[in-house]
Design an enzyme around this catalytic site. Structure first.
Site, PDB file in Angstrom:
ATOM      1  N   ASP A  42       0.842  -1.203   0.000  1.00  0.00           N
ATOM      2  CA  ASP A  42       0.000   0.000   0.000  1.00  0.00           C
ATOM      3  C   ASP A  42       0.873   1.248   0.000  1.00  0.00           C
ATOM      4  O   ASP A  42       1.567   1.538   0.975  1.00  0.00           O
ATOM      5  CB  ASP A  42      -0.910  -0.025   1.237  1.00  0.00           C
ATOM      6  CG  ASP A  42      -1.899   1.124   1.233  1.00  0.00           C
ATOM      7  OD1 ASP A  42      -1.824   2.004   0.341  1.00  0.00           O
ATOM      8  OD2 ASP A  42      -2.752   1.157   2.149  1.00  0.00           O
ATOM      9  N   HIS A  67      -1.070   7.064  -7.844  1.00  0.00           N
ATOM     10  CA  HIS A  67      -2.379   7.729  -7.832  1.00  0.00           C
ATOM     11  C   HIS A  67      -2.524   8.333  -9.227  1.00  0.00           C
ATOM     12  O   HIS A  67      -1.992   9.400  -9.514  1.00  0.00           O
ATOM     13  CB  HIS A  67      -2.378   8.811  -6.757  1.00  0.00           C
ATOM     14  CG  HIS A  67      -3.725   9.441  -6.514  1.00  0.00           C
ATOM     15  ND1 HIS A  67      -4.501   9.972  -7.526  1.00  0.00           N
ATOM     16  CD2 HIS A  67      -4.436   9.609  -5.379  1.00  0.00           C
ATOM     17  CE1 HIS A  67      -5.625  10.448  -7.024  1.00  0.00           C
ATOM     18  NE2 HIS A  67      -5.604  10.241  -5.714  1.00  0.00           N
ATOM     19  N   THR A  68      -3.231   7.610 -10.115  1.00  0.00           N
ATOM     20  CA  THR A  68      -3.276   8.003 -11.529  1.00  0.00           C
ATOM     21  C   THR A  68      -4.566   8.741 -11.898  1.00  0.00           C
ATOM     22  O   THR A  68      -4.753   9.074 -13.077  1.00  0.00           O
ATOM     23  CB  THR A  68      -3.144   6.762 -12.446  1.00  0.00           C
ATOM     24  OG1 THR A  68      -4.154   5.822 -12.077  1.00  0.00           O
ATOM     25  CG2 THR A  68      -1.780   6.127 -12.331  1.00  0.00           C
ATOM     26  N   TYR A 131      -1.426  15.984 -10.044  1.00  0.00           N
ATOM     27  CA  TYR A 131      -0.857  14.681 -10.450  1.00  0.00           C
ATOM     28  C   TYR A 131       0.562  14.869 -10.984  1.00  0.00           C
ATOM     29  O   TYR A 131       1.506  14.202 -10.540  1.00  0.00           O
ATOM     30  CB  TYR A 131      -1.764  14.037 -11.503  1.00  0.00           C
ATOM     31  CG  TYR A 131      -1.162  12.844 -12.206  1.00  0.00           C
ATOM     32  CD1 TYR A 131      -1.003  11.627 -11.544  1.00  0.00           C
ATOM     33  CD2 TYR A 131      -0.756  12.924 -13.537  1.00  0.00           C
ATOM     34  CE1 TYR A 131      -0.445  10.522 -12.201  1.00  0.00           C
ATOM     35  CE2 TYR A 131      -0.217  11.832 -14.198  1.00  0.00           C
ATOM     36  CZ  TYR A 131      -0.057  10.634 -13.523  1.00  0.00           C
ATOM     37  OH  TYR A 131       0.491   9.552 -14.170  1.00  0.00           O
TER      38      TYR A 131
HETATM   39  P1  NDP Z   1      -3.325   2.268 -13.404  1.00  0.00           P
HETATM   40  O1  NDP Z   1      -4.210   3.319 -12.835  1.00  0.00           O
HETATM   41  O2  NDP Z   1      -3.851   1.274 -14.357  1.00  0.00           O
HETATM   42  O3  NDP Z   1      -2.607   1.475 -12.241  1.00  0.00           O
HETATM   43  C1  NDP Z   1      -2.155   2.097 -11.075  1.00  0.00           C
HETATM   44  C2  NDP Z   1      -2.215   1.073  -9.995  1.00  0.00           C
HETATM   45  O4  NDP Z   1      -1.808   1.713  -8.799  1.00  0.00           O
HETATM   46  C3  NDP Z   1      -3.629   0.517  -9.774  1.00  0.00           C
HETATM   47  O5  NDP Z   1      -3.581  -0.907  -9.718  1.00  0.00           O
HETATM   48  C4  NDP Z   1      -4.012   1.086  -8.420  1.00  0.00           C
HETATM   49  O6  NDP Z   1      -4.783   0.217  -7.632  1.00  0.00           O
HETATM   50  C5  NDP Z   1      -2.642   1.223  -7.780  1.00  0.00           C
HETATM   51  N1  NDP Z   1      -2.698   2.083  -6.618  1.00  0.00           N
HETATM   52  C6  NDP Z   1      -3.301   3.282  -6.476  1.00  0.00           C
HETATM   53  N2  NDP Z   1      -3.148   3.714  -5.205  1.00  0.00           N
HETATM   54  C7  NDP Z   1      -2.434   2.764  -4.563  1.00  0.00           C
HETATM   55  C8  NDP Z   1      -1.957   2.610  -3.245  1.00  0.00           C
HETATM   56  N3  NDP Z   1      -2.196   3.512  -2.289  1.00  0.00           N
HETATM   57  N4  NDP Z   1      -1.241   1.507  -2.938  1.00  0.00           N
HETATM   58  C9  NDP Z   1      -1.011   0.549  -3.866  1.00  0.00           C
HETATM   59  N5  NDP Z   1      -1.446   0.613  -5.118  1.00  0.00           N
HETATM   60  C10 NDP Z   1      -2.148   1.724  -5.454  1.00  0.00           C
HETATM   61  O7  NDP Z   1      -2.102   3.050 -14.028  1.00  0.00           O
HETATM   62  P2  NDP Z   1      -1.047   2.645 -15.129  1.00  0.00           P
HETATM   63  O8  NDP Z   1      -0.712   1.208 -15.076  1.00  0.00           O
HETATM   64  O9  NDP Z   1      -1.485   3.246 -16.394  1.00  0.00           O
HETATM   65  O10 NDP Z   1       0.182   3.534 -14.595  1.00  0.00           O
HETATM   66  C11 NDP Z   1       1.394   2.972 -14.134  1.00  0.00           C
HETATM   67  C12 NDP Z   1       2.431   4.062 -14.072  1.00  0.00           C
HETATM   68  O11 NDP Z   1       2.521   4.726 -15.337  1.00  0.00           O
HETATM   69  C13 NDP Z   1       2.167   5.159 -13.031  1.00  0.00           C
HETATM   70  O12 NDP Z   1       3.381   5.531 -12.444  1.00  0.00           O
HETATM   71  C14 NDP Z   1       1.632   6.312 -13.864  1.00  0.00           C
HETATM   72  O13 NDP Z   1       1.886   7.545 -13.249  1.00  0.00           O
HETATM   73  C15 NDP Z   1       2.409   6.139 -15.154  1.00  0.00           C
HETATM   74  N6  NDP Z   1       1.781   6.727 -16.325  1.00  0.00           N
HETATM   75  C16 NDP Z   1       0.487   6.384 -16.674  1.00  0.00           C
HETATM   76  C17 NDP Z   1      -0.123   6.984 -17.760  1.00  0.00           C
HETATM   77  C18 NDP Z   1      -1.519   6.646 -18.165  1.00  0.00           C
HETATM   78  O14 NDP Z   1      -1.992   7.191 -19.196  1.00  0.00           O
HETATM   79  N7  NDP Z   1      -2.236   5.772 -17.451  1.00  0.00           N
HETATM   80  C19 NDP Z   1       0.605   7.977 -18.589  1.00  0.00           C
HETATM   81  C20 NDP Z   1       1.949   8.240 -18.144  1.00  0.00           C
HETATM   82  C21 NDP Z   1       2.492   7.621 -17.060  1.00  0.00           C
HETATM   83  P3  NDP Z   1      -6.384   0.373  -7.575  1.00  0.00           P
HETATM   84  O15 NDP Z   1      -6.877  -0.118  -8.901  1.00  0.00           O
HETATM   85  O16 NDP Z   1      -6.729  -0.500  -6.408  1.00  0.00           O
HETATM   86  O17 NDP Z   1      -6.650   1.837  -7.354  1.00  0.00           O
END
Ligand code: NDP
Length: 306
Positions: A42, A67-68, A131
């Site tokens: 977490d 936190h996306t 963000y």
């Molecule tokens: P997702 O939103 O698909 O995945 C992010 C994951 O982080 C989710 O599984 C979410 O879990 C988890 N998460 C959120 N809060 C917590 C927490 N407190 N503890 C543990 N897990 C947590 O994002 P992506 O796979 O697309 O993104 C991965 C990386 O790529 C990130 O670093 C993002 O900043 C970066 N990125 C993403 C882009 C995009 O367009 N999506 C663009 C550029 C960069 P849950 O589902 O339970 O919330």
């Protein structure tokens, strides 16, 4: 080799479970993981993350959690700061302590989106949103920690699994004849599969050649606007499944200002990937290749799963 993966069920995390599995013993965690799964995953609990790393002593930590939710981050900046800044900092400190390589993801949103040229890794970061700011600050803590690290900045991520822009557009195209989609934000849609495969490759090279560690831009080749992306989705879906009941007839181009959003987004999200390709000997495929594969996957053989 032991690899600790955080955020195993996100778009990129899910694909990393596949691409990292052959490289060693993979401990994959999400925010609900417990001791029985391998430890705390977490990111809202940075101290518990440190303990997990110190107990598992992995050779590599791959952090795909973040936190996306760009809009929601504007109204919960404290949580976004903990997850996107404090937690990567804690992971980096712990990685330094146990001698692990930290692989971390960041975003085109660290830039302000000015100009038309692709951003290079050393360009000034002046984010427009909570963000983007929290992601930029997280990167800086990773770099300052002294840990060996690989920071991969990517853009416009999609995956076949879960909701995504293409799926939303396909749904709207079955409901409406006229759509309006932004045409002044430019970037490259980048598949989670590609990111995961490049991660596995780059990570192995950094383990062999520590001098390759650092910050890199990773996105598919080519560029488009969200409007161009939507049009490509419709054209490809029709080509794959001519009988698909798409009502949409026109996709009107509108500026970002046509939609009221809490977070400002960069207009220019183009990333210059030269450094990544040169260092790791890679040729990144055009964004249309991956999007076409994703559409074939989500539409299935008959087009009925759109
Ligand atoms: P997702 O939103 O698909 O995945 C992010 C994951 O982080 C989710 O599984 C979410 O879990 C988890 N998460 C959120 N809060 C917590 C927490 N407190 N503890 C543990 N897990 C947590 O994002 P992506 O796979 O697309 O993104 C991965 C990386 O790529 C990130 O670093 C993002 O900043 C970066 N990125 C993403 C882009 C995009 O367009 N999506 C663009 C550029 C960069 P849950 O589902 O339970 O919330």
């Amino acid at each position: 080799m032991k690899i600790l993966l955080l955020g195993k069920n996100g778009q990129i995390g899910w694909e990393l479970q596949r691409s990292l599995a052959p490289l060693g013993e993979l401990v994959a965690l999400d925010r609900h993981s417990t001791e029985a799964d391998g430890g705390c995953g977490d990111l809202a609990r940075p101290d518990a993350l440190r303990e997990t790393v110190q107990r598992l002593r992995p050779h590599v930590i791959v952090n795909a959690a973040a936190h996306t939710a760009v809009e929601r981050a504007e109204s919960e900046p404290g949580l976004a700061h903990t997850v996107n800044t404090v937690a990567p900092g804690a992971l980096a400190d712990a990685a330094h302590t146990v001698g692990a390589l930290l692989v971390h993801y960041s975003t085109d949103y660290v830039f302000d989106g000015s100009g038309h040229l692709p951003w290079r890794e050393d360009a000034a970061t002046t984010p427009l949103s909570v963000y983007g700011t929290t992601k930029r600050d997280g990167e800086n803590l990773v770099r300052a920690s002294g840990a060996r690290h690989l920071i991969l900045r990517t853009s416009w991520v999609y995956a076949a699994r879960g909701g995504n822009f293409a799926r939303t557009m396909l749904r709207l195209a079955q409901e409406r004849e006229h759509l309006t989609v932004i045409d002044d934000q430019w970037g490259a849609p980048t598949g989670a599969e590609l990111i995961a495969d490049v991660t596995a490759h780059a990570m192995r090279q950094v383990l062999r050649e520590p001098a390759c560690a650092g910050t890199y831009h990773l996105s598919a080749a080519g560029e488009t606007s969200w409007n161009g992306y939507a049009r490509f989705v419709f054209d490809t879906a029709r080509a794959l499944h001519p009988a698909l009941p798409l009502k949409v007839q026109d996709v009107a181009p509108v500026p970002s200002s046509a939609f009221a959003t809490a977070a400002r987004r960069p207009l220019n999200s183009r990333l210059d990937t030269t450094r990544l390709c040169d260092t790791f000997g890679l040729a990144l495929p055009h964004w249309q290749l991956g999007v076409r594969r994703m559409l074939a996957e989500i539409l299935g053989p008959t087009g009925t799963s759109a």
